[in-house]
Scaffold this motif. Structure first.
Motif, PDB file in Angstrom:
ATOM      1  N   ALA A  13       0.718  -1.226   0.217  1.00  0.00           N
ATOM      2  CA  ALA A  13       0.131   0.065   0.087  1.00  0.00           C
ATOM      3  C   ALA A  13       0.907   1.130   0.010  1.00  0.00           C
ATOM      4  CB  ALA A  13      -0.853   0.046   1.323  1.00  0.00           C
ATOM      5  N   ALA A  14       1.967   1.334   0.804  1.00  0.00           N
ATOM      6  CA  ALA A  14       2.849   2.251   0.918  1.00  0.00           C
ATOM      7  C   ALA A  14       3.398   2.522  -0.585  1.00  0.00           C
ATOM      8  CB  ALA A  14       3.912   2.289   1.877  1.00  0.00           C
ATOM      9  N   TRP A  15       3.851   1.643  -1.138  1.00  0.00           N
ATOM     10  CA  TRP A  15       4.468   1.511  -2.570  1.00  0.00           C
ATOM     11  C   TRP A  15       3.557   2.332  -3.471  1.00  0.00           C
ATOM     12  CZ3 TRP A  15       3.624  -0.134  -7.622  1.00  0.00           C
ATOM     13  CH2 TRP A  15       4.598   0.013  -8.514  1.00  0.00           C
ATOM     14  N   PHE A  16       2.201   1.929  -3.429  1.00  0.00           N
ATOM     15  CA  PHE A  16       1.262   2.382  -4.461  1.00  0.00           C
ATOM     16  C   PHE A  16       0.877   4.019  -3.954  1.00  0.00           C
ATOM     17  CE2 PHE A  16       0.283  -1.892  -5.628  1.00  0.00           C
ATOM     18  CZ  PHE A  16       0.059  -1.627  -7.024  1.00  0.00           C
ATOM     19  N   VAL A  17       0.789   4.339  -2.817  1.00  0.00           N
ATOM     20  CA  VAL A  17       0.709   5.742  -2.360  1.00  0.00           C
ATOM     21  C   VAL A  17       1.723   6.557  -2.708  1.00  0.00           C
ATOM     22  CG1 VAL A  17       0.435   7.147  -0.249  1.00  0.00           C
ATOM     23  CG2 VAL A  17      -0.727   5.100  -0.443  1.00  0.00           C
ATOM     24  N   LYS A  18       2.984   6.067  -2.737  1.00  0.00           N
ATOM     25  CA  LYS A  18       4.069   6.822  -2.862  1.00  0.00           C
ATOM     26  C   LYS A  18       4.257   7.131  -4.487  1.00  0.00           C
ATOM     27  CE  LYS A  18       9.229   6.734  -2.950  1.00  0.00           C
ATOM     28  NZ  LYS A  18      10.353   6.311  -2.718  1.00  0.00           N
ATOM     29  N   HIS A  19       4.037   6.095  -5.291  1.00  0.00           N
ATOM     30  CA  HIS A  19       4.353   6.309  -6.664  1.00  0.00           C
ATOM     31  C   HIS A  19       2.867   6.661  -7.381  1.00  0.00           C
ATOM     32  CE1 HIS A  19       8.258   4.658  -6.543  1.00  0.00           C
ATOM     33  NE2 HIS A  19       8.045   3.760  -5.709  1.00  0.00           N
ATOM     34  N   PHE A  20       1.734   6.387  -6.915  1.00  0.00           N
ATOM     35  CA  PHE A  20       0.535   6.821  -7.771  1.00  0.00           C
ATOM     36  C   PHE A  20      -0.315   7.751  -6.945  1.00  0.00           C
ATOM     37  CE2 PHE A  20       2.014   2.677  -9.409  1.00  0.00           C
ATOM     38  CZ  PHE A  20       2.319   3.158 -10.685  1.00  0.00           C
ATOM     39  N   GLY A  21      -0.046   8.288  -5.884  1.00  0.00           N
ATOM     40  CA  GLY A  21      -0.856   8.926  -5.081  1.00  0.00           C
ATOM     41  C   GLY A  21      -2.085   8.422  -4.402  1.00  0.00           C
TER      42      GLY A  21
END
Length: 128
Positions: A23-31
Motif C-alpha cells: 500500500a505504501a508503494w502505491f501511495v508513494k508512486h501513484f498518489g
C-alpha cells in the motif's frame, strides 16, 4: 438475468505479500489513498474513486498470465503524463511504446511481481 446492466468496473483486486508495504508503494508512486483497511485487506482510492483492493495472499500468486511465454498484465491504468510515471524512482518499468493512434504504453511491475500496463491517449475520454 434481470434488467440491470453493468455500469463499469468498480475496482480490481490484486494479491499482496505484505499489505502495509504494498500500500505504501502505491501511495508513494501513484498518489492513491488508503481506505477500508481491515484484517488481510485494504482498498486504494484515487480521490473518492476506488481503484485497487489489496488482499493478503497465502502463496506466490500474482496478477499476471502468459501468452507465448511472455508475462501479461491484467490491469491498465490511464494517465495524462506517461513520461513522468515512467521515470518513477525504484519502479521496474519496460520501455515506452508509441503506437500512434492507439496511444503510448509501458508495463510496470509492483513489489509483489504484479504487472500493470500504463496508457496515455489524448483522444480518449474516460469518466473518473
Amino acid at each position: 438475468m434481470g434488467k440491470g446492466r453493468i455500469l463499469g468496473i468498480a475496482y480490481n483486486v490484486i494479491p499482496a505479500k505484505d499489505l502495509e508495504v504494498s500500500a505504501a508503494w502505491f501511495v508513494k508512486h501513484f498518489g492513491f489513498n488508503i481506505r477500508h483497511q481491515r484484517e488481510g485487506y485494504l482498498s486504494l482510492f484515487r480521490g473518492d474513486r476506488p481503484i485497487l483492493d489489496l488482499i493478503q495472499s497465502d502463496n506466490e500468486t500474482r496478477a499476471t498470465f502468459e501468452v507465448h511465454q511472455k508475462k501479461r498484465w491484467v490491469i491498465t491504468f490511464f494517465t495524462d503524463d506517461i513520461g513522468s510515471l515512467h521515470t518513477s524512482e525504484n519502479v521496474k518499468v519496460g520501455a515506452i511504446s508509441d503506437e500512434g493512434q492507439y496511444g503510448k504504453f509501458f508495463v510496470l511491475e509492483d513489489l509483489d511481481g504484479n504487472l500493470f500496463d500504463l496508457w496515455e491517449h489524448h483522444d480518449c475520454e474516460l469518466n473518473f
